[in-house]
Design a protein around this motif. Structure first.
Motif, PDB file in Angstrom:
ATOM      1  N   THR A 118      18.810  47.834 -34.171  1.00 19.15           N
ATOM      2  CA  THR A 118      17.817  47.121 -35.493  1.00 19.15           C
ATOM      3  C   THR A 118      18.096  47.756 -36.621  1.00 19.15           C
ATOM      4  O   THR A 118      18.533  48.415 -36.941  1.00 19.15           O
TER       5      THR A 118
ATOM      6  N   LYS B  93      20.699  43.378 -33.394  1.00 16.61           N
ATOM      7  CA  LYS B  93      22.058  43.279 -33.204  1.00 16.61           C
ATOM      8  C   LYS B  93      22.648  43.759 -31.820  1.00 16.61           C
ATOM      9  O   LYS B  93      21.862  44.737 -31.261  1.00 16.61           O
ATOM     10  N   GLU B  94      23.734  43.700 -31.270  1.00 14.10           N
ATOM     11  CA  GLU B  94      24.411  44.124 -30.282  1.00 14.10           C
ATOM     12  C   GLU B  94      25.594  45.175 -30.762  1.00 14.10           C
ATOM     13  O   GLU B  94      26.388  44.656 -31.699  1.00 14.10           O
ATOM     14  N   LYS B  95      25.449  46.417 -30.499  1.00 14.44           N
ATOM     15  CA  LYS B  95      26.808  47.143 -30.723  1.00 14.44           C
ATOM     16  C   LYS B  95      28.068  47.203 -29.812  1.00 14.44           C
ATOM     17  O   LYS B  95      27.606  46.193 -28.797  1.00 14.44           O
TER      18      LYS B  95
ATOM     19  N   SER C 293      27.249  47.258 -26.100  1.00 16.95           N
ATOM     20  CA  SER C 293      26.324  46.398 -25.461  1.00 16.95           C
ATOM     21  C   SER C 293      24.881  46.780 -25.900  1.00 16.95           C
ATOM     22  O   SER C 293      23.941  46.043 -25.414  1.00 16.95           O
ATOM     23  N   SER C 294      24.613  47.969 -26.296  1.00 13.95           N
ATOM     24  CA  SER C 294      23.225  48.199 -26.449  1.00 13.95           C
ATOM     25  C   SER C 294      22.621  47.741 -27.939  1.00 13.95           C
ATOM     26  O   SER C 294      23.605  47.670 -28.927  1.00 13.95           O
ATOM     27  N   PRO C 295      21.370  47.501 -27.967  1.00 15.41           N
ATOM     28  CA  PRO C 295      20.979  47.030 -29.169  1.00 15.41           C
ATOM     29  C   PRO C 295      20.744  47.888 -30.260  1.00 15.41           C
ATOM     30  O   PRO C 295      20.433  49.133 -30.031  1.00 15.41           O
TER      31      PRO C 295
ATOM     32  N   LYS D  78      14.922  49.852 -26.796  1.00 18.00           N
ATOM     33  CA  LYS D  78      14.546  48.797 -26.031  1.00 18.00           C
ATOM     34  C   LYS D  78      12.785  48.778 -26.429  1.00 18.00           C
ATOM     35  O   LYS D  78      12.313  47.771 -26.283  1.00 18.00           O
TER      36      LYS D  78
END
Length: 266
Positions: free
Chosen positions: A42, A33-35, A38-40, A91
């Motif tokens: 999981t 998902k994206e916070k 814009s960082s991922p 990442k």
């Protein structure tokens, strides 16, 4: 703060979180998902965060807790607090490259005095003991029973042949320009807070970071490096990097072994 209890709890929770992370990492697939920034993120980040934050709040209810995955925790802490990145290097996790860590640290008067960095996919764990010295523990890792530990220390640096480590996912021209000021024998890339640990273990001399980081990204690795005799300074004025800043955003910094002759940063 009882540092014996603190180190025991941080070590146990990091291993338990690492086990949950690896269950998801080794699955056929997992959601990303994206916070809001814009960082991922999981399911592994969220599961590890829930486990660690519950454990720390139970063990140390009177100590402020800052954790990356809980935005409400990012304000209100003073200069003494626990700080967590349940999965540093998301990442790297998503790309299944293994360079991700569980980071738990205790900051006292703005200084990260105790910390644990556990890299479950790499089978490496570094932490400060109750006395503040850094060790690396050999696996396999049992949350209840510590294994064999080896004291680690920064190496005696040769300024004519430095070992430099830089970010794997966030390398940029400004970083390369700064590194070019040194005589470098070998250059390696690593993800997450492992870069601090490589300097702490004498596997690198210098780690400059000219990019955005947050205090939860760095506090545990910073503590590990301090306990091994290393230093972390701000890039702008070479004063010690401190914690408890508004919104917990770091300035650029340099982590290094003390024998490194730092070059001008302007």
């Amino acid at each position: 703060m009882n540092h014996e209890e603190l180190v025991s709890v941080m070590r146990r929770l990091s291993i338990e979180a690492g086990t949950k992370i690896m269950e998801i990492y080794e699955a056929d697939d997992f959601d990303v998902k994206e916070k809001s920034d814009s960082s991922p993120v999981t399911a592994a980040d969220e599961a590890a965060d829930a486990l660690i934050s519950a454990g720390l709040r139970e063990a140390f209810p009177d100590v402020d807790l800052v954790t990356e995955e809980q935005a409400e925790s990012h304000t209100g802490a003073g200069d003494t607090f626990l700080i967590v990145d349940p999965l540093d290097g998301t990442k790297e996790f998503i790309k299944r490259r293994g360079d991700f860590t569980v980071n738990i640290a205790y900051v006292e008067s703005g200084v990260p005095v105790r910390g644990v960095v556990y890299a479950p996919a790499k089978g490496r764990m570094f932490y400060t003991t109750a006395t503040g010295k850094t060790v690396e523990e050999a696996g396999p890792f049992d949350p209840e029973t510590p294994g064999e530990t080896t004291p680690i220390t920064v190496r005696t640096s040769d300024n004519d042949a430095l070992l430099v480590v830089a970010s794997k996912s966030h390398r940029d021209q400004a970083t390369d320009d700064y590194i070019s000021k040194y005589k470098v024998e070998d250059m390696k890339s690593a993800g997450s807070s492992l870069k601090f640990c490589l300097v702490a273990a004498g596997e690198a001399d210098l780690y400059p970071r000219l990019g955005r980081t947050m205090e939860w990204d760095t506090a545990a690795g910073h503590a590990v490096l301090l306990g091994a005799g290393g230093k972390v300074v701000r890039f702008d004025d070479l004063t010690p990097l401190t914690y408890g800043k508004a919104e917990h955003a770091n300035p650029f910094f340099i982590a290094y072994a003390p024998d490194v002759e730092l070059k001008e940063t302007n």
